[in-house]
Design a protein around this motif. Sequence first.
Motif, PDB file in Angstrom:
ATOM      1  N   MET A   7      18.670 -47.169  24.243  1.00  0.00           N
ATOM      2  CA  MET A   7      18.726 -45.733  24.501  1.00  0.00           C
ATOM      3  C   MET A   7      19.536 -45.473  25.773  1.00  0.00           C
ATOM      4  O   MET A   7      19.322 -46.124  26.794  1.00  0.00           O
ATOM      5  CB  MET A   7      17.301 -45.179  24.652  1.00  0.00           C
ATOM      6  CG  MET A   7      17.221 -43.669  24.694  1.00  0.00           C
ATOM      7  SD  MET A   7      15.520 -43.083  24.890  1.00  0.00           S
ATOM      8  CE  MET A   7      14.746 -43.746  23.415  1.00  0.00           C
ATOM      9  N   ARG A   8      20.455 -44.522  25.692  1.00  0.00           N
ATOM     10  CA  ARG A   8      21.344 -44.221  26.814  1.00  0.00           C
ATOM     11  C   ARG A   8      21.236 -42.730  27.132  1.00  0.00           C
ATOM     12  O   ARG A   8      21.696 -41.886  26.359  1.00  0.00           O
ATOM     13  CB  ARG A   8      22.786 -44.600  26.450  1.00  0.00           C
ATOM     14  CG  ARG A   8      22.966 -46.091  26.193  1.00  0.00           C
ATOM     15  CD  ARG A   8      24.237 -46.385  25.410  1.00  0.00           C
ATOM     16  NE  ARG A   8      25.448 -46.039  26.139  1.00  0.00           N
ATOM     17  CZ  ARG A   8      26.086 -46.856  26.977  1.00  0.00           C
ATOM     18  NH1 ARG A   8      25.609 -48.073  27.208  1.00  0.00           N
ATOM     19  NH2 ARG A   8      27.195 -46.484  27.578  1.00  0.00           N
ATOM     20  N   LEU A   9      20.626 -42.429  28.275  1.00  0.00           N
ATOM     21  CA  LEU A   9      20.351 -41.043  28.632  1.00  0.00           C
ATOM     22  C   LEU A   9      20.844 -40.739  30.036  1.00  0.00           C
ATOM     23  O   LEU A   9      20.744 -41.579  30.935  1.00  0.00           O
ATOM     24  CB  LEU A   9      18.843 -40.763  28.582  1.00  0.00           C
ATOM     25  CG  LEU A   9      18.108 -41.033  27.269  1.00  0.00           C
ATOM     26  CD1 LEU A   9      16.610 -40.841  27.469  1.00  0.00           C
ATOM     27  CD2 LEU A   9      18.617 -40.126  26.162  1.00  0.00           C
ATOM     28  N   LEU A  10      21.332 -39.515  30.229  1.00  0.00           N
ATOM     29  CA  LEU A  10      21.641 -38.988  31.555  1.00  0.00           C
ATOM     30  C   LEU A  10      20.648 -37.872  31.837  1.00  0.00           C
ATOM     31  O   LEU A  10      20.558 -36.908  31.072  1.00  0.00           O
ATOM     32  CB  LEU A  10      23.065 -38.440  31.613  1.00  0.00           C
ATOM     33  CG  LEU A  10      23.429 -37.666  32.893  1.00  0.00           C
ATOM     34  CD1 LEU A  10      23.421 -38.585  34.113  1.00  0.00           C
ATOM     35  CD2 LEU A  10      24.785 -36.976  32.737  1.00  0.00           C
ATOM     36  N   ALA A  11      19.891 -38.003  32.930  1.00  0.00           N
ATOM     37  CA  ALA A  11      18.935 -36.976  33.335  1.00  0.00           C
ATOM     38  C   ALA A  11      19.437 -36.298  34.599  1.00  0.00           C
ATOM     39  O   ALA A  11      19.922 -36.971  35.522  1.00  0.00           O
ATOM     40  CB  ALA A  11      17.562 -37.588  33.580  1.00  0.00           C
ATOM     41  N   ILE A  12      19.314 -34.982  34.653  1.00  0.00           N
ATOM     42  CA  ILE A  12      19.804 -34.230  35.807  1.00  0.00           C
ATOM     43  C   ILE A  12      18.820 -33.127  36.168  1.00  0.00           C
ATOM     44  O   ILE A  12      18.126 -32.583  35.309  1.00  0.00           O
ATOM     45  CB  ILE A  12      21.198 -33.617  35.541  1.00  0.00           C
ATOM     46  CG1 ILE A  12      21.149 -32.614  34.387  1.00  0.00           C
ATOM     47  CG2 ILE A  12      22.220 -34.716  35.254  1.00  0.00           C
ATOM     48  CD1 ILE A  12      22.455 -31.848  34.182  1.00  0.00           C
ATOM     49  N   ASP A  13      18.774 -32.793  37.466  1.00  0.00           N
ATOM     50  CA  ASP A  13      17.924 -31.684  37.895  1.00  0.00           C
ATOM     51  C   ASP A  13      18.405 -31.136  39.230  1.00  0.00           C
ATOM     52  O   ASP A  13      18.723 -31.898  40.147  1.00  0.00           O
ATOM     53  CB  ASP A  13      16.468 -32.113  38.037  1.00  0.00           C
ATOM     54  CG  ASP A  13      15.575 -30.946  38.424  1.00  0.00           C
ATOM     55  OD1 ASP A  13      15.521 -29.967  37.650  1.00  0.00           O
ATOM     56  OD2 ASP A  13      14.954 -30.996  39.497  1.00  0.00           O
ATOM     57  N   ALA A  14      18.442 -29.811  39.338  1.00  0.00           N
ATOM     58  CA  ALA A  14      18.770 -29.132  40.595  1.00  0.00           C
ATOM     59  C   ALA A  14      17.864 -27.920  40.782  1.00  0.00           C
ATOM     60  O   ALA A  14      18.239 -26.949  41.421  1.00  0.00           O
ATOM     61  CB  ALA A  14      20.235 -28.702  40.594  1.00  0.00           C
ATOM     62  N   SER A  15      16.660 -27.987  40.222  1.00  0.00           N
ATOM     63  CA  SER A  15      15.779 -26.822  40.177  1.00  0.00           C
ATOM     64  C   SER A  15      15.131 -26.475  41.511  1.00  0.00           C
ATOM     65  O   SER A  15      14.679 -25.346  41.696  1.00  0.00           O
ATOM     66  CB  SER A  15      14.664 -27.048  39.148  1.00  0.00           C
ATOM     67  OG  SER A  15      15.187 -27.256  37.862  1.00  0.00           O
ATOM     68  N   THR A  16      15.040 -27.443  42.421  1.00  0.00           N
ATOM     69  CA  THR A  16      14.331 -27.229  43.682  1.00  0.00           C
ATOM     70  C   THR A  16      15.279 -27.455  44.853  1.00  0.00           C
ATOM     71  O   THR A  16      16.494 -27.408  44.694  1.00  0.00           O
ATOM     72  CB  THR A  16      13.126 -28.179  43.776  1.00  0.00           C
ATOM     73  OG1 THR A  16      13.602 -29.533  43.823  1.00  0.00           O
ATOM     74  CG2 THR A  16      12.200 -28.015  42.576  1.00  0.00           C
ATOM     75  N   GLU A  17      14.729 -27.735  46.037  1.00  0.00           N
ATOM     76  CA  GLU A  17      15.574 -28.045  47.189  1.00  0.00           C
ATOM     77  C   GLU A  17      16.354 -29.336  46.988  1.00  0.00           C
ATOM     78  O   GLU A  17      17.349 -29.582  47.667  1.00  0.00           O
ATOM     79  CB  GLU A  17      14.726 -28.190  48.459  1.00  0.00           C
ATOM     80  CG  GLU A  17      13.935 -26.960  48.833  1.00  0.00           C
ATOM     81  CD  GLU A  17      12.507 -27.014  48.337  1.00  0.00           C
ATOM     82  OE1 GLU A  17      11.591 -26.827  49.161  1.00  0.00           O
ATOM     83  OE2 GLU A  17      12.298 -27.250  47.126  1.00  0.00           O
ATOM     84  N   ALA A  18      15.883 -30.168  46.076  1.00  0.00           N
ATOM     85  CA  ALA A  18      16.543 -31.446  45.791  1.00  0.00           C
ATOM     86  C   ALA A  18      17.468 -31.314  44.591  1.00  0.00           C
ATOM     87  O   ALA A  18      17.274 -30.467  43.720  1.00  0.00           O
ATOM     88  CB  ALA A  18      15.501 -32.520  45.513  1.00  0.00           C
ATOM     89  N   CYS A  19      18.474 -32.175  44.560  1.00  0.00           N
ATOM     90  CA  CYS A  19      19.264 -32.342  43.344  1.00  0.00           C
ATOM     91  C   CYS A  19      19.339 -33.838  43.071  1.00  0.00           C
ATOM     92  O   CYS A  19      19.362 -34.657  43.996  1.00  0.00           O
ATOM     93  CB  CYS A  19      20.650 -31.720  43.458  1.00  0.00           C
ATOM     94  SG  CYS A  19      21.647 -32.255  44.848  1.00  0.00           S
ATOM     95  N   SER A  20      19.347 -34.193  41.800  1.00  0.00           N
ATOM     96  CA  SER A  20      19.303 -35.609  41.448  1.00  0.00           C
ATOM     97  C   SER A  20      19.932 -35.838  40.085  1.00  0.00           C
ATOM     98  O   SER A  20      20.033 -34.927  39.256  1.00  0.00           O
ATOM     99  CB  SER A  20      17.859 -36.130  41.461  1.00  0.00           C
ATOM    100  OG  SER A  20      17.033 -35.389  40.583  1.00  0.00           O
TER     101      SER A  20
END
Length: 227
Positions: A1-14
């Motif tokens: 399985m090959r996945l890219l997860a992203i998040d910028a919902s809070t003070e952090a981005c990742s």
Amino acid sequence: MRLLAIDASTEACSAALLLGGESIGRYEEPAGGQAERFLALIAEVLAEAGVRAASLDAIVAGIGPGAFTGVRVSVSVAQGLAFGAGLPVVPVSTLEALAWPRVGQGPVLACLDARMAEVYWGCYRADAKRGVVATFAPCVGPIESVRPQGVPPRRGVGRGFSAYPTLGAAAAVEVDARDARALPDALQIASLGALRFAAGEALDPAALAPLYLRDKVALTELERARR
């Protein structure tokens, strides 16, 4: 399985890549220019792994709740990547991501600072198929409204607890100093997304929706005075 997860919902981005049993992650709490750093982190993890988005199986998106602009950026970037690469998307909430590493020890109360003297919160337990499931649906309200129903959570996690130091005692949960400062990380989102992708929960990117929980993003002067 090959996945890219992203998040910028809070003070952090990742951003994080899950490639079989291997993972690569980037996490920052930028003082400014969050959208630019968010895009840079995504590019960095893809470059480090030497993969292109089109070679992935899906994009896993942090969908909020969190800062209005951050949630919008997180969802729109996930949609753009997915449309461009012809991939499905898997939504994961920020509160689920916070609870996920801790639910093995019992139900968890996850809280994030919603500003305006309120928190985003929800209660979660472990689930073999989906990783976590809500025992109390995510909502937003003043700290006095944080009253978990049903099986009481044992632990609390999320930056809502450091923003409002009396919250842990009021909700009768244990919160250590590290968990009180926690924000969601794409590595957590990736591992939850893998379970949900395997369970058939991937969506067409057009169906990806933000989880705001609140329509209003600021108080009027009169409302501030009343508080």
